[in-house]
Design an enzyme around this catalytic site. Structure first.
Site, short mmCIF file in Angstrom:
data_model
loop_
_atom_site.label_atom_id
_atom_site.label_comp_id
_atom_site.label_asym_id
_atom_site.label_seq_id
_atom_site.Cartn_x
_atom_site.Cartn_y
_atom_site.Cartn_z
N SER A 1 -5.22 -8.82 -0.61
CA SER A 1 -4.06 -9.06 -0.39
C SER A 1 -4.28 -9.80 -2.20
CB SER A 1 -3.36 -9.84 0.47
OG SER A 1 -3.47 -9.05 1.57
N1 SAH Z 1 -7.20 -11.02 4.29
C1 SAH Z 1 -7.85 -9.80 4.25
C2 SAH Z 1 -7.14 -8.36 3.34
C3 SAH Z 1 -7.25 -7.41 4.41
S1 SAH Z 1 -6.41 -6.06 4.23
C4 SAH Z 1 -8.34 -10.30 2.86
O1 SAH Z 1 -8.40 -11.32 1.88
O2 SAH Z 1 -9.64 -9.00 1.83
C5 SAH Z 1 -5.91 -5.76 6.00
C6 SAH Z 1 -6.81 -5.89 7.05
O3 SAH Z 1 -6.53 -6.00 7.92
C7 SAH Z 1 -8.06 -4.30 6.66
O4 SAH Z 1 -8.94 -4.72 7.14
C8 SAH Z 1 -7.71 -3.39 8.04
O5 SAH Z 1 -8.65 -3.26 8.65
C9 SAH Z 1 -7.31 -4.84 9.10
N2 SAH Z 1 -6.81 -4.53 10.14
C10 SAH Z 1 -5.78 -3.58 10.45
N3 SAH Z 1 -5.22 -3.38 12.00
C11 SAH Z 1 -6.11 -4.86 12.31
C12 SAH Z 1 -6.64 -4.81 14.08
N4 SAH Z 1 -5.52 -4.48 15.58
N5 SAH Z 1 -7.25 -5.91 14.08
C13 SAH Z 1 -8.04 -6.46 13.41
N6 SAH Z 1 -7.87 -6.03 11.97
C14 SAH Z 1 -6.90 -5.34 11.31
#
Ligand code: SAH
Length: 279
Positions: free
Chosen positions: A121
């Site tokens: 993000s």
């Molecule tokens: N905070 C992260 C951003 C990740 S993007 C960083 O600093 O890199 C959002 C993430 O949420 C993705 O990796 C996606 O696979 C995950 N995601 C989506 N739905 C989810 C769920 N139900 N449970 C756990 N993770 C999930």
């Protein structure tokens, strides 16, 4: 859930008395004296130095504390005022969480691909959400984010920030390759506050509940009930949620003795929250 391929990242912390001192320097005032000052963690930059030399393009100065400090200052100029949040951004080396080919963009205010159609993000949005969490009743009273549930570990960058700001963090990821990637990227931190769970964040993580702070990095059509149930009284949840024609917006929910209070804030763009696990 416990037993769903849960991976412990608990390790022994080797601490240096650095965190409150840096806070002084940044904010120009006394460190959070009346509040709980978290035990300092291992120096993240030093901890990652070897990994950084292996993965980041050489000679770009990305390992320098100044680069991170400047990003933190830009966030402050952009309206983030919580000193602990600014300090966390100054401590955690973002370039080590992105592909080496993208490392030169790591300190720009932009989201970047992390593989598997997911993104790390945008720093200003992450900072905004962390600052919102600090305004929760329990966080204000404790002076830190307390017990945290993060949905969407991704590459682990936000989890690293959270572990600077919380007593304990459970971070959930449904995609096994990203969960594994985050585990290896976060290993040098040796944080005893952070636990990575390969699981469906839509059902939260009941064994660690109640949480003072819940933060989602993926956008849902409607907020999963489990998150509300697992929120502590006095706790605060911040998540992107679809708002019909308006698209996604940040939603803050506070749990009070007598129920929940919900507020909708600015528009955002996150990857979608999906149900179930994926290998
Ligand atoms: N905070 C992260 C951003 C990740 S993007 C960083 O600093 O890199 C959002 C993430 O949420 C993705 O990796 C996606 O696979 C995950 N995601 C989506 N739905 C989810 C769920 N139900 N449970 C756990 N993770 C999930």
């Amino acid at each position: 859930m416990a037993g769903m391929g849960e991976q412990g990242a608990r390790m022994t912390a080797r601490s240096r008395p650095k965190f409150p001192l840096q806070l002084d320097r940044l904010s120009g005032r006394a460190a959070v004296s009346a509040k709980t000052v978290l035990r300092p963690q291992r120096d993240l930059a030093a901890a990652h130095a070897d990994a950084g030399r292996r993965s980041a393009p050489a000679g770009l100065g990305l390992d320098s504390a100044d680069v991170r400090r400047r990003m933190s200052e830009r966030l402050r100029d952009g309206g983030i005022s919580q000193p602990l949040v600014l300090e966390a951004f100054a401590n955690v080396p973002r370039h080590l969480f992105v592909d080496p080919a993208l490392a030169t963009q790591a300190y720009e205010d932009t989201s970047l691909p992390i593989g598997h159609e997911q993104t790390i993000s945008k720093p200003s949005v992450v900072a905004r959400m962390l600052e919102m969490l600090f305004d929760g009743a329990n966080a204000r009273q404790k002076g830190n984010l307390g017990t945290v549930l993060e949905i969407g570990t991704g590459c682990g960058y936000q989890a690293a920030l959270l572990s600077e700001l919380a007593v304990s963090v459970i971070s959930m990821e449904r995609l096994k390759p990203l969960h594994d990637k985050a585990r290896s990227l976060l290993a040098p931190m040796r944080s005893n506050r952070l636990r990575l769970v390969h699981g469906d964040g839509m059902i939260g993580h009941a064994p660690g509940a109640p949480y003072d702070s819940v933060i989602a990095a993926a956008s849902s059509d409607s907020m999963p009930q489990a998150w509300l149930e697992q929120l502590a009284v006095g706790g605060r949840l911040v998540a992107p949620v679809e708002q019909g024609d308006r698209g996604q917006a940040l939603v803050v929910v506070d749990r009070r003795e007598d129920g929940y209070a919900r507020h909708v804030y600015e528009s955002v763009r996150f990857v979608p929250l999906k149900s179930g696990l994926a290998g």
